[in-house]
Design a protein around this motif. Structure first.
Motif, PDB file in Angstrom:
ATOM      1  N   GLY A 284       0.786  -1.225   0.000  1.00 18.15           N
ATOM      2  CA  GLY A 284       0.000   0.000   0.000  1.00 18.15           C
ATOM      3  C   GLY A 284       0.816   1.272   0.000  1.00 18.15           C
ATOM      4  N   ALA A 285       2.141   1.160   0.116  1.00 19.24           N
ATOM      5  CA  ALA A 285       3.014   2.330   0.154  1.00 19.24           C
ATOM      6  C   ALA A 285       3.811   2.434  -1.146  1.00 19.24           C
ATOM      7  CB  ALA A 285       3.972   2.243   1.334  1.00 19.24           C
ATOM      8  N   ALA A 286       4.053   3.665  -1.574  1.00 13.15           N
ATOM      9  CA  ALA A 286       4.835   3.885  -2.789  1.00 13.15           C
ATOM     10  C   ALA A 286       6.246   3.333  -2.612  1.00 13.15           C
ATOM     11  CB  ALA A 286       4.889   5.374  -3.109  1.00 13.15           C
ATOM     12  N   VAL A 287       6.806   2.788  -3.675  1.00 14.38           N
ATOM     13  CA  VAL A 287       8.154   2.226  -3.632  1.00 14.38           C
ATOM     14  C   VAL A 287       9.175   3.360  -3.654  1.00 14.38           C
ATOM     15  CG1 VAL A 287       9.811   0.699  -4.762  1.00 14.38           C
ATOM     16  CG2 VAL A 287       7.352   0.166  -4.817  1.00 14.38           C
ATOM     17  N   THR A 288      10.090   3.348  -2.689  1.00 14.57           N
ATOM     18  CA  THR A 288      11.096   4.406  -2.552  1.00 14.57           C
ATOM     19  C   THR A 288      12.186   4.256  -3.610  1.00 14.57           C
ATOM     20  OG1 THR A 288      10.737   4.428  -0.161  1.00 14.57           O
ATOM     21  CG2 THR A 288      12.754   5.463  -0.978  1.00 14.57           C
ATOM     22  N   PRO A 289      12.577   5.342  -4.281  1.00 15.33           N
ATOM     23  CA  PRO A 289      13.731   5.265  -5.191  1.00 15.33           C
ATOM     24  C   PRO A 289      14.969   4.820  -4.426  1.00 15.33           C
ATOM     25  CG  PRO A 289      12.530   7.318  -5.490  1.00 15.33           C
ATOM     26  CD  PRO A 289      11.975   6.683  -4.249  1.00 15.33           C
ATOM     27  N   GLU A 290      15.848   4.073  -5.081  1.00 14.59           N
ATOM     28  CA  GLU A 290      17.017   3.520  -4.410  1.00 14.59           C
ATOM     29  C   GLU A 290      18.276   3.652  -5.243  1.00 14.59           C
ATOM     30  OE1 GLU A 290      15.314  -0.165  -1.686  1.00 14.59           O
ATOM     31  OE2 GLU A 290      16.047  -0.604  -3.708  1.00 14.59           O
ATOM     32  N   TYR A 291      19.415   3.637  -4.537  1.00 11.42           N
ATOM     33  CA  TYR A 291      20.691   3.315  -5.155  1.00 11.42           C
ATOM     34  C   TYR A 291      20.836   1.806  -5.017  1.00 11.42           C
ATOM     35  CZ  TYR A 291      21.987   8.236  -5.239  1.00 11.42           C
ATOM     36  OH  TYR A 291      22.021   9.587  -5.486  1.00 11.42           O
ATOM     37  N   GLY A 292      21.029   1.141  -6.120  1.00 14.84           N
ATOM     38  CA  GLY A 292      21.140  -0.305  -6.093  1.00 14.84           C
ATOM     39  C   GLY A 292      22.569  -0.758  -6.330  1.00 14.84           C
ATOM     40  N   ALA A 293      22.897  -1.908  -5.766  1.00 13.24           N
ATOM     41  CA  ALA A 293      24.211  -2.510  -5.980  1.00 13.24           C
ATOM     42  C   ALA A 293      24.040  -4.016  -6.093  1.00 13.24           C
ATOM     43  CB  ALA A 293      25.147  -2.168  -4.827  1.00 13.24           C
ATOM     44  N   SER A 294      24.662  -4.589  -7.097  1.00 13.07           N
ATOM     45  CA  SER A 294      24.623  -6.036  -7.290  1.00 13.07           C
ATOM     46  C   SER A 294      26.027  -6.537  -7.605  1.00 13.07           C
ATOM     47  CB  SER A 294      23.689  -6.413  -8.444  1.00 13.07           C
ATOM     48  OG  SER A 294      22.339  -6.131  -8.140  1.00 13.07           O
ATOM     49  N   VAL A 295      26.441  -7.559  -6.882  1.00 11.92           N
ATOM     50  CA  VAL A 295      27.689  -8.244  -7.195  1.00 11.92           C
ATOM     51  C   VAL A 295      27.348  -9.384  -8.150  1.00 11.92           C
ATOM     52  CG1 VAL A 295      29.561  -9.670  -6.299  1.00 11.92           C
ATOM     53  CG2 VAL A 295      28.786  -7.691  -5.005  1.00 11.92           C
ATOM     54  N   TYR A 296      28.027  -9.403  -9.272  1.00  9.91           N
ATOM     55  CA  TYR A 296      27.843 -10.477 -10.241  1.00  9.91           C
ATOM     56  C   TYR A 296      29.099 -11.343 -10.280  1.00  9.91           C
ATOM     57  CZ  TYR A 296      23.515  -8.672 -12.241  1.00  9.91           C
ATOM     58  OH  TYR A 296      22.203  -8.278 -12.425  1.00  9.91           O
ATOM     59  N   GLY A 297      28.888 -12.641 -10.448  1.00  3.39           N
ATOM     60  CA  GLY A 297      30.000 -13.577 -10.569  1.00  3.39           C
ATOM     61  C   GLY A 297      29.746 -14.537 -11.721  1.00  3.39           C
ATOM     62  N   LYS A 298      30.824 -15.060 -12.277  1.00  2.00           N
ATOM     63  CA  LYS A 298      30.698 -15.997 -13.388  1.00  2.00           C
ATOM     64  C   LYS A 298      30.408 -17.404 -12.851  1.00  2.00           C
ATOM     65  CE  LYS A 298      31.672 -13.565 -17.172  1.00  2.00           C
ATOM     66  NZ  LYS A 298      32.980 -13.675 -17.814  1.00  2.00           N
ATOM     67  N   GLU A 299      29.376 -18.030 -13.385  1.00  2.00           N
ATOM     68  CA  GLU A 299      29.047 -19.415 -13.112  1.00  2.00           C
ATOM     69  C   GLU A 299      28.864 -20.119 -14.447  1.00  2.00           C
ATOM     70  OE1 GLU A 299      25.743 -19.979 -10.455  1.00  2.00           O
ATOM     71  OE2 GLU A 299      26.585 -18.669  -8.900  1.00  2.00           O
ATOM     72  N   ALA A 300      29.743 -21.074 -14.727  1.00  2.00           N
ATOM     73  CA  ALA A 300      29.728 -21.771 -16.018  1.00  2.00           C
ATOM     74  C   ALA A 300      29.769 -20.777 -17.176  1.00  2.00           C
ATOM     75  CB  ALA A 300      28.494 -22.669 -16.122  1.00  2.00           C
ATOM     76  N   GLY A 301      30.558 -19.701 -16.992  1.00  2.00           N
ATOM     77  CA  GLY A 301      30.757 -18.717 -18.056  1.00  2.00           C
ATOM     78  C   GLY A 301      29.686 -17.653 -18.166  1.00  2.00           C
TER      79      GLY A 301
END
Length: 314
Positions: A284-301
């Motif tokens: 019921g609440a508006a979604v807050t804007p964010e700074y996002g961070a994602s760590v990506y790693g290689k799995e089977a290329g």
């Protein structure tokens, strides 16, 4: 919805073990010595959670005591983080973390967990409880913290740091101080588009679209086998996060991700940062804007999400 490292191969060392004995000439002695050094580097022990948590506690203590000299040797040259007013590069982080306008009475770190990124980097997550103010404003009492540590020579250094406040549903929103905003302004000269950033950003945007449309198969393909994420239910493992995203009751009209940038730590791990803006509601609440961070790693290329988090843009 967060990255770092490198792991050198010891294939050359393994092959040399099967080769014919070398002579004891000076040249061969020097080559053997160099090979041993390189092998030792590739065989360096992975960090322990206790060792990294000791560094983390030292960093929070430096912030509390306003120890400005601590930060220069502690942060990597390409450090990135999120503050209450925006994205931080190394210079902005040193200024912000020196705590000039903060009055911190106590800090407690708990619920720590480490996710290895090979032997030379790791994601460290934990809770932090703080009693204090910055710029006259109360610091969030409890937050989830995500950070990345990398090995540089014989030292471990901070490469990423961000906090996600644990929301008290009865609390009123707290505006960041003007001083904190000034220190946290996103640095000029953001990283420009490059193939690695573009590739991860495509995956990130697809994951957010899959969240919007509740495409469980899409999110399952995106998530790494040992992914950890901060969700509305706190820190969760892969199964918990995927379940939360499918059953969070959010009604999303559109998602916009902008300002992608990445830091690579070798060929197998990288950190992607971005901004998110969502037109929709959760609970019921508006979604807050964010700074996002994602760590990506290689799995089977293929790139897979290893860690993800967001920090609200206030």
């Amino acid at each position: 919805m967060i990255k770092n490292i490198i792991l050198a191969t010891a294939a050359a060392f393994a092959l040399s073990a099967c080769a014919a004995p070398a002579s004891n000439s000076p040249a061969n002695t020097a080559n053997t010595s160099n090979a041993n050094v390189n092998a030792a580097k590739s065989m360096a022990a992975a960090p322990t959670k206790d060792a990294l948590m000791a560094l983390e506690k030292s960093a929070y203590e430096a912030w509390k005591t306003k120890d400005a000299k601590f930060w220069d040797p502690f942060l990597t040259a390409n450090f990135v983080g999120f503050g209450s007013g925006g994205k931080l590069d190394r210079a902005a982080a040193i200024k912000s973390y020196s705590g000039g306008d903060c009055d911190i009475k106590s800090i407690n770190l708990s619920d720590d967990q480490m996710t290895l990124l090979g032997n030379d980097a790791a994601v460290l997550t934990h809770k932090v409880s703080v009693d204090g103010t910055c710029g006259g404003q109360k610091v969030p009492a409890n937050s989830w913290v995500g950070g990345v540590y990398v090995r540089e020579g014989d030292k471990w250094k901070g490469a990423f740091h961000a906090e996600s406040p644990i929301t008290d549903p009865n609390a009123k929103p707290v505006a960041p101080s003007s001083n904190t905003k000034a220190a946290s302004t996103a640095p000029a000269g953001e990283a420009k588009s490059d193939p690695a950033t573009d590739a991860m950003f495509v995956l990130e945007k697809k994951a957010w679209e899959d969240w919007k449309t509740k495409n469980a198969a899409g999110l399952d393909a995106w998530a790494g086998k040992d992914m950890v994420s901060f969700t509305s239910n706190g820190r969760q493992d892969r199964a918990g996060a995927l379940k939360t995203w499918m059953a969070d009751g959010c009604e999303i009209k559109s998602v916009s991700l902008t300002d992608p940038a990445s830091i690579s730590f070798g060929s197998d791990f990288a950190l992607l940062t971005f901004k998110s803006s969502v037109d929709g509601k959760c609970g019921g609440a508006a979604v807050t804007p964010e700074y996002g961070a994602s760590v990506y790693g290689k799995e089977a290329g293929a790139w897979k999400a290893v860690f993800t988090m967001g920090s609200p843009i206030m």
